[in-house]
Design a protein around this motif. Sequence first.
Motif, PDB file in Angstrom:
ATOM      1  N   ASP A  51     -22.698  79.598  36.903  1.00 13.50           N
ATOM      2  CA  ASP A  51     -23.647  78.658  36.309  1.00 13.50           C
ATOM      3  C   ASP A  51     -24.405  77.843  37.348  1.00 13.50           C
ATOM      4  OD1 ASP A  51     -23.282  79.301  33.679  1.00 13.50           O
ATOM      5  OD2 ASP A  51     -21.754  77.767  33.295  1.00 13.50           O
ATOM      6  N   THR A  93     -26.273  74.031  31.476  1.00 18.30           N
ATOM      7  CA  THR A  93     -26.014  75.069  32.462  1.00 18.30           C
ATOM      8  C   THR A  93     -26.591  76.390  31.975  1.00 18.30           C
ATOM      9  OG1 THR A  93     -23.867  75.621  31.485  1.00 18.30           O
ATOM     10  CG2 THR A  93     -23.884  73.968  33.236  1.00 18.30           C
ATOM     11  N   MET A  94     -26.961  77.251  32.933  1.00 15.66           N
ATOM     12  CA  MET A  94     -27.393  78.612  32.646  1.00 15.66           C
ATOM     13  C   MET A  94     -26.986  79.494  33.818  1.00 15.66           C
ATOM     14  SD  MET A  94     -31.125  78.501  30.739  1.00 15.66           S
ATOM     15  CE  MET A  94     -31.924  77.418  31.922  1.00 15.66           C
ATOM     16  N   PRO A  95     -26.909  80.816  33.608  1.00 17.22           N
ATOM     17  CA  PRO A  95     -26.498  81.715  34.695  1.00 17.22           C
ATOM     18  C   PRO A  95     -27.485  81.691  35.859  1.00 17.22           C
ATOM     19  CG  PRO A  95     -26.383  82.817  32.566  1.00 17.22           C
ATOM     20  CD  PRO A  95     -27.091  81.529  32.333  1.00 17.22           C
TER      21      PRO A  95
END
Length: 464
Positions: free
Chosen positions: A91, A62-64
């Motif tokens: 996310d 996951t990433m923003p």
Amino acid sequence: MSKKKKALSIDSRRGVKTLEEAHAWLAERGIEDIECVVPDLAGVARGKMMPTEKFFSGPTMTMPSSIFAQTISGDYPPDDDRFQHNPTDGDLFFRPDYSTLTAVPWETDPTAQLIHDAYTRDGIPIETAPRNVLKRVLQLYSEEGWEPVIAPEIEFYLVKPNTDPDYPLEPPKGRSGRPEVGRQSYSISALNEFDDLIDDIYDLSEAQGLEIDTLIHEEGAAQMEINLRHGHPLELADQVFLFKRTIREAALRHDMYATFMAKPMSNQPGSSMHIHQSVLDKETRDNIFSTPDGDASAKFLSFIAGHQAYLPSVTSIMAPYVNSYRRFSRNTTAPVNIFWGYDNRTVGLRVPNSKPAARRLENRVPSSDANPYLAIAASLACGYLGMTRNLTPDEPKTGYSSDVMHALPRGLLEAVALFGECEELIEVFGEKFVNTYRAVKQEEFETFMAVISPWEREYLLLNV
């Protein structure tokens, strides 16, 4: 090594089909770390590096959500009614595309890289992710029974290391100990000045399963061009993305920078990313740009007409920065119009000499600073709209046309406005992507306007 054996060797270096095959591929090579990468709007590699064990045992990466709303300077556009950035910066979820698995040959420890695609928690593709944008356009072609084929050509400069942005860039010294001072288009001697670097580019590329068709010295001082073999648009976009990383790393080994800026030096030509395009019938595998008799088809002419009609509205994708528009200069090798012609390099749209089966259109407008996923998607979108609307082009230009500026916007704000106002392109790309891209580019322009240039100090300081 025979061509067949070399092709098999290269294939074994790049890509698998399943998680199980990935596990075996990594184990066989003793890979310790994996770079999980995602191309952002600028084509910059974002992501995470993790040990191989964590990659197989951990949850989905996951990433923003903000990674697809970031400007080239690391800022973010303000929210407005059209651009609604996630206020919690929640996310996004990323799935690996195992066909992109390959080594990272410049790393000291055994390392692999793997391109990921962005989704919501519910598995819906993120509209603003460049890879998904290209997939969206390719799906439109598939629904018509078509399969596009592309071949990109990417130009770049080698420059002397420059750590102070106030100083102009300079060509580096080659093996003779002297920098280039003149223009050396197609010069073998000028190319040989950088033999060791070029050998590294080939070695690093082969280690990743990336095939270079040709490498030539272009017109500018220490300006090179790499041509890639034709193939599937997504695969070629991935290759351009990886080639840019590779070339930069190879240059650093030799105390040089490799830059893909569209216009890095004021007294030198700009750098382009020409895109050759053809379209196959998915069932017959025939080129739909040619009739059974070998003539240009109506679909081919409509494909050209689509570029003429919509290229101005996607110029902000093909020329994505303020610097990009410095490349569009009259009486240079850069395009300044959307005319077309047969084997005419003074127009924006060139039809190269070819056999009927290889009939194609070369889009000469994109600059080398463009995100390859977005530039290819935009170019194919123009052709798609032309074919589905049965558009008709004007007459081909047979003479010199580099002195005629026509239709292309001359600045980033004008180009972004055209993109945001074109309803046909909004339908193709999706409102979310168009609004996000517009907001990011407007914010980048504001950042640029905060910098006072040498030209302003030179001519305005004591004269106004």
